[in-house]
Enzyme design. Structure first.
Site, short mmCIF file in Angstrom:
data_model
loop_
_atom_site.label_atom_id
_atom_site.label_comp_id
_atom_site.label_asym_id
_atom_site.label_seq_id
_atom_site.Cartn_x
_atom_site.Cartn_y
_atom_site.Cartn_z
CG HIS A 1 -1.88 -1.16 1.24
ND1 HIS A 1 -2.54 -1.57 2.37
CD2 HIS A 1 -2.27 -2.01 0.25
CE1 HIS A 1 -3.30 -2.62 2.10
NE2 HIS A 1 -3.15 -2.90 0.81
CD GLU B 1 -3.36 -5.65 -5.50
OE1 GLU B 1 -2.48 -6.35 -4.94
OE2 GLU B 1 -4.29 -5.12 -4.88
CD GLU C 1 -4.65 -9.37 -2.31
OE1 GLU C 1 -3.81 -8.44 -2.40
OE2 GLU C 1 -5.85 -9.16 -2.07
#
Length: 436
Positions: free
Chosen positions: A264, A294, A390
């Site tokens: 992040h 992503e 992920e």
């Protein structure tokens, strides 16, 4: 005599202009006005969802209230207010907001600074509190509760101690306050057909953003320029898909080199260089419904050390995609992928869980914590759930292959038990070593 509102429209000149006549009683009456109802314009057209969809959510909440003996629910989180109003995403800016639901009422509670917009974006009613006196928010809650007696459901994970105490102090009937955060979270975890359709559109929009970012990539191009290209492409597509929706919070994180170490980390002004490891995250947000794609990328070329780690992380990602199916526990997926990382000697570099739920959430708010792919989550995957895969590892600076590696795909578990991977943008070295 000119009304106070007329005087205010004149820009406050009444205090300096001798021709104005006013009474101090007018001013007193104005600032004593603690709550009001403003129906400015017409109700907004449906954005992402039909009225029937939202009414269905409210009915489920009211059924839960009846089963648990709750006289009312006061929802205060951005995600629950959005979920149960059908599209009102509030901007708190230090003020409390809410949605009061009783067997008869459905009333959003908002500050006067937003004027009529909360009513337009709420399926039913709205009450406004003013800033003229402290704690008018709680007076609005009490006003709408009226003579309601009994337990009131609130979100313990969202209401801090100060607001909890103030609410308790203002309630006239010493109502018991009970936690409903987990119950509402579990209601949100299983998606309706309309929600899944919106999530699929949003995921396709994220793919569009990723392609725009690849087009913008280049040597000496700053991270923020790449991010801007992706954000603009996604916003424009959302506007095309949902012309009556609001547009807020769609964004891109494009990190390069050492900036990739955290998932992040914010966009910076760093200029991308050939051979850089890149971490691309495109987040499409149509009216509060979060999706993303992503990807790990490299500009021009990838070193052997980087390639070895990247290929290992892709192998974990592929295995994770295979494991997501109905009947499997979140914890079981995490444990098996831990073993695979350990075989690659990368487990010590893992940075977070393997995936999470999607729906009404955002990087600023909202999380369906019981649907995360972690070792301590025993939730069993079911049809109607939407989760990501992920995996991410970060190799510290100074070591061969330094940087953060992350791939994300979104999967929908269908009613028949099949699983759809709704992320279309490709992953892996064969696709994402970008030559320019």
């Amino acid at each position: 005599m000119a009304s106070v509102l007329s005087l205010l429209r004149a820009g406050g000149k009444f205090l300096r202009h001798a021709s104005w006549r006013y009474s101090s009683n007018d001013v007193t009456a104005f600032v004593e006005n603690r709550t009001m109802k403003i129906y400015n314009g017409e109700k907004a057209p449906p954005g992402l969802f039909s009225s029937a969809e939202i009414e269905g959510r409210i009915t489920k909440l009211r059924n839960y209230m009846q089963q648990e003996g709750l006289a009312a629910c006061l929802l205060t989180s951005i995600h629950n207010v959005c979920y149960y109003t059908g599209g009102f995403i509030y901007c708190a800016f230090g003020r409390p907001y809410g949605l009061l639901v009783t067997p008869e009422k459905h009333v959003s509670i908002s500050a006067l600074i937003d004027y009529g917009q909360p009513w337009r974006r709420s399926l039913h009613d709205n009450i406004i509190f003013t800033d003229w006196k402290r704690d008018n928010y709680y007076r609005a809650v009490v006003e709408e509760l009226g003579d309601t007696r009994g337990a009131i459901g609130i979100e313990f994970d969202h209401m801090d101690l100060q607001r909890f105490k103030k609410l308790k102090d203002h309630l006239p009937h010493s109502n018991e306050l009970r936690d409903i955060c987990e119950a509402t979270m579990r209601m949100r975890m299983k998606k309706s057909n309309e929600e899944i359709a919106a999530i699929k559109n949003s995921a396709a929009t994220a793919d569009i953003g990723a392609r725009a970012c690849v087009e913008a990539l280049g040597e000496n191009v700053p991270e923020y320029e790449v991010a801007l290209a992706g954000t603009q492409a996604m916003v424009r597509n959302i506007a095309k898909l949902y012309p009556d929706s609001e547009l807020m919070d769609t964004w891109v994180w494009l990190q390069s080199a050492i900036n990739t170490d955290g998932a992040h980390n914010p966009v910076t002004t760093r200029k991308i260089q050939k051979g850089d490891i890149l971490s691309l995250s495109c987040f499409s947000m149509p009216q509060g419904y979060y999706t993303s794609v992503e990807r790990t990328m490299f500009l021009d070329h990838c070193s052997d050390a980087h390639l070895k780690i990247w290929e290992a992380n892709v192998a974990v990602h592929k295995r994770g995609l295979q494991l997501i199916k109905p009947g499997v526990k979140c914890s079981e997926i995490a444990r098996e992928l831990n073993e695979l990382y350990a075989q690659f000697n990368l487990l010590k570099y893992r940075t977070f869980g393997y995936g999470h739920s999607f729906g009404v959430l955002c990087h600023y708010y909202g999380r369906e914590a019981e649907l995360e792919l972690r070792e301590d989550i025993e939730t069993v995957l079911e049809p109607g759930m939407v989760v990501s895969m992920e995996p991410m590892v970060t190799i510290p600076e100074g070591q061969p292959g330094a940087g953060g590696y992350r791939e994300l795909n979104i999967l929908v578990i269908n009613d028949d038990g099949s699983v759809d991977d709704i992320t279309g943008f490709p992953f892996g070295p064969e696709h994402n070593i970008i030559k320019k």
